[in-house]
Scaffold this motif. Structure first.
Motif, PDB file in Angstrom:
ATOM      1  N   VAL A 125      -9.880   2.513  -0.932  1.00 35.43           N
ATOM      2  CA  VAL A 125     -10.100   1.111  -1.283  1.00 35.43           C
ATOM      3  C   VAL A 125     -11.027   0.467  -0.260  1.00 35.43           C
ATOM      4  N   GLY A 126     -10.735   0.674   1.006  1.00 35.52           N
ATOM      5  CA  GLY A 126     -11.655   0.359   2.066  1.00 35.52           C
ATOM      6  C   GLY A 126     -11.884  -1.106   2.377  1.00 35.52           C
ATOM      7  N   TYR A 127     -11.081  -2.004   1.834  1.00 35.39           N
ATOM      8  CA  TYR A 127     -11.287  -3.435   2.092  1.00 35.39           C
ATOM      9  C   TYR A 127      -9.915  -4.074   2.234  1.00 35.39           C
TER      10      TYR A 127
ATOM     11  N   TYR B 180      -8.545  -6.608  -0.380  1.00 41.47           N
ATOM     12  CA  TYR B 180      -8.129  -6.014  -1.649  1.00 41.47           C
ATOM     13  C   TYR B 180      -6.755  -5.364  -1.501  1.00 41.47           C
ATOM     14  N   ILE B 181      -6.564  -4.680  -0.373  1.00 37.76           N
ATOM     15  CA  ILE B 181      -5.265  -4.055  -0.122  1.00 37.76           C
ATOM     16  C   ILE B 181      -4.187  -5.125  -0.002  1.00 37.76           C
ATOM     17  N   GLY B 182      -4.515  -6.250   0.651  1.00 38.99           N
ATOM     18  CA  GLY B 182      -3.553  -7.308   0.881  1.00 38.99           C
ATOM     19  C   GLY B 182      -3.085  -8.017  -0.370  1.00 38.99           C
ATOM     20  N   ILE B 183      -3.862  -7.924  -1.465  1.00 41.29           N
ATOM     21  CA  ILE B 183      -3.456  -8.548  -2.728  1.00 41.29           C
ATOM     22  C   ILE B 183      -2.046  -8.118  -3.118  1.00 41.29           C
TER      23      ILE B 183
ATOM     24  N   MET C 186       8.038  14.275  -6.012  1.00 41.94           N
ATOM     25  CA  MET C 186       7.412  13.317  -5.101  1.00 41.94           C
ATOM     26  C   MET C 186       8.394  12.966  -3.991  1.00 41.94           C
ATOM     27  N   ASP C 187       8.014  13.277  -2.743  1.00 42.84           N
ATOM     28  CA  ASP C 187       8.837  12.916  -1.597  1.00 42.84           C
ATOM     29  C   ASP C 187       8.129  11.834  -0.788  1.00 42.84           C
ATOM     30  N   ILE C 188       8.804  11.335   0.250  1.00 39.65           N
ATOM     31  CA  ILE C 188       8.254  10.235   1.030  1.00 39.65           C
ATOM     32  C   ILE C 188       6.944  10.632   1.699  1.00 39.65           C
ATOM     33  N   GLU C 189       6.914  11.817   2.304  1.00 36.12           N
ATOM     34  CA  GLU C 189       5.706  12.257   3.004  1.00 36.12           C
ATOM     35  C   GLU C 189       4.520  12.347   2.040  1.00 36.12           C
ATOM     36  N   SER C 190       4.758  12.898   0.848  1.00 35.48           N
ATOM     37  CA  SER C 190       3.674  13.030  -0.120  1.00 35.48           C
ATOM     38  C   SER C 190       3.195  11.667  -0.602  1.00 35.48           C
ATOM     39  N   TYR C 191       4.139  10.746  -0.829  1.00 34.29           N
ATOM     40  CA  TYR C 191       3.762   9.402  -1.258  1.00 34.29           C
ATOM     41  C   TYR C 191       2.902   8.729  -0.191  1.00 34.29           C
ATOM     42  N   ARG C 192       3.328   8.804   1.047  1.00 27.87           N
ATOM     43  CA  ARG C 192       2.591   8.116   2.109  1.00 27.87           C
ATOM     44  C   ARG C 192       1.231   8.759   2.367  1.00 27.87           C
ATOM     45  N   ARG C 193       1.141  10.075   2.222  1.00 28.35           N
ATOM     46  CA  ARG C 193      -0.150  10.734   2.370  1.00 28.35           C
ATOM     47  C   ARG C 193      -1.112  10.265   1.278  1.00 28.35           C
ATOM     48  N   SER C 194      -0.591  10.158   0.046  1.00 25.64           N
ATOM     49  CA  SER C 194      -1.415   9.681  -1.060  1.00 25.64           C
ATOM     50  C   SER C 194      -1.795   8.213  -0.856  1.00 25.64           C
ATOM     51  N   GLU C 195      -0.835   7.396  -0.391  1.00 24.37           N
ATOM     52  CA  GLU C 195      -1.119   5.983  -0.157  1.00 24.37           C
ATOM     53  C   GLU C 195      -2.158   5.804   0.951  1.00 24.37           C
ATOM     54  N   ALA C 196      -2.061   6.625   2.004  1.00 26.14           N
ATOM     55  CA  ALA C 196      -3.038   6.535   3.087  1.00 26.14           C
ATOM     56  C   ALA C 196      -4.444   6.834   2.582  1.00 26.14           C
ATOM     57  N   LEU C 197      -4.562   7.833   1.721  1.00 24.31           N
ATOM     58  CA  LEU C 197      -5.862   8.127   1.123  1.00 24.31           C
ATOM     59  C   LEU C 197      -6.319   6.976   0.237  1.00 24.31           C
TER      60      LEU C 197
END
Length: 383
Positions: free
Chosen positions: A17-19, A22-25, A1-12
């Motif tokens: 999540v779409g709200y 909820y993300i702000g929690i 797991m590298d930074i780019e892969s983590y951020r790509r997964s987090e962006a998805l």
């Protein structure tokens, strides 16, 4: 797991999540959290900045809480630090290894409390920080699986690196996407080749074997927590971070602990953290989620704490500790009655006596220099 892969997964994850509320929690967005811990990293090499930044200057106070270390206990601590040194040399270029003696002994203290819990086969930790506890739990044969939840990119990557080191193929990272499993990489090659076999005349078909992976540790980012809610754990922990949550996050993770903890399970806290929420407020929030405190053990325990029996000679708590039980636990009714006033420390309770080692004979009071010399000698001997 590298930074780019983590951020790509987090962006998805954010997109799915779409709200925003909820993300702000999970308190995302700040560049630093707590004691200036970096939230984002520019390189995985920056993970090294987090290695010696936990529980500074608390080595002696933890040694007092443990009542010293006999030879076997000392060996366990040294072995964990030697394993850590090997981890460091594997991942970082520096020849000078930062030795987190205070951070590691704090995790050794947690591991000791966990060993007193007979049923500890499945453990979930919310916010493992440095991730050093893995060096101990990976060697505990009674721990079948140790799962972790983390929201900070920097700590998540550090924890992942450590878990891959100690668990190897028995570790699963839920932030790391299996592109093949997404079903978006099939071009229908075999179907077309059946009609036109001369597409690639010199290729060798790929070979693979399939195995069933048995995981001893699973790592969950904030956007994959639905999987956690489907599981049930013998022990849930949230150490040194309850007061550092936002109010919604504190309520969320206290609720998560309530959902996933087995009826006879234990919720353990060693240190409430150094955040802005008062420790009493954090503990009351946990209680309001449906828990009762089997123990709330303050730093000044013993003769200095009115109404609380003293600890064995030489022992002193390094940090505020709390042990909670959920509704349905056999000890819940008694613990709920005791919750009306703090501290709570029933020295007649067998679990409490064992977790806080009240019957264990004191060992030698080791010094940091003793630890460093032993680690250095072991590394030289191992070549």
């Amino acid at each position: 797991m590298d930074i780019e892969s983590y951020r790509r997964s987090e962006a998805l994850g954010r997109q799915a999540v779409g709200y925003l509320r909820y993300i702000g929690i999970h308190g995302l967005g700040s560049q630093t959290i707590g004691h200036s811990f970096p939230y984002r990293l520019n390189s995985t090499d920056e993970v090294a900045l987090l290695l010696d930044h936990m529980h500074e200057n608390r080595f002696d106070t933890f040694m007092a809480e443990l009542g010293g270390l006999d030879d076997s206990d000392f060996e366990e601590l040294i072995q964990a630090l030697v394993d850590y040194a090997t981890f460091f040399l594997t991942h970082f270029p520096a020849a000078r290894i930062p030795m987190p003696v205070s951070g590691m002994i704090s995790q050794y203290a947690i591991a000791g409390k966990l060993r007193a819990i007979e049923h500890r086969g499945t453990i979930l930790e919310i916010g493992p920080g440095s991730g050093f506890l893995s060096f101990f739990l990976s060697r505990d044969p009674e721990v079948e699986r140790y799962d972790q939840v983390e929201v900070m990119e920097s700590f998540y990557l550090l924890q992942t690196m450590i878990n891959r080191h100690v668990y190897g193929g028995g570790f699963r990272d839920h932030a790391q996407l299996d592109a093949g499993a997404l079903g978006v990489g099939d071009i229908g090659y075999e179907t077309v080749r059946a009609a036109r076999p001369d597409i690639l005349t010199s290729d060798e078909r790929p070979h693979a074997v399939k195995v069933e992976r048995r995981h001893r540790s699973e790592h969950f980012p904030w956007w994959r927590l639905a999987t956690v809610t489907e599981r049930r754990y013998d022990v849930v922990m949230s150490n040194a971070n309850l007061t550092e949550f936002s109010e919604p996050a504190l309520k969320y993770y206290a609720g998560l602990a309530k959902v996933v903890l087995k009826p006879d399970g234990i919720f353990l806290m060693q240190c409430p953290g150094g955040g802005e929420i008062p420790a009493a407020t954090a503990l009351k929030t946990v209680i309001s989620a449906g828990f009762a405190p089997l123990a709330v053990v303050p730093v000044q325990l013993g003769d200095a704490t009115p109404g609380v029996p003293p600890l064995p000679e030489g022992k002193r708590m390094a940090l505020l500790n709390a042990v909670f039980v959920p509704q349905g636990h056999p000890k819940f009714p008694e613990a709920a009655r005791a919750a009306q006033s703090w501290p709570v420390f029933d020295v007649g309770d067998s679990l409490i006596r064992s977790m806080f080692e009240l019957d264990k004979a004191n060992g030698p009071m080791r010094r940091i220099d003793d630890v460093l010399a032993a680690v250095e000698n072991r590394l030289k001997a191992d070549g």
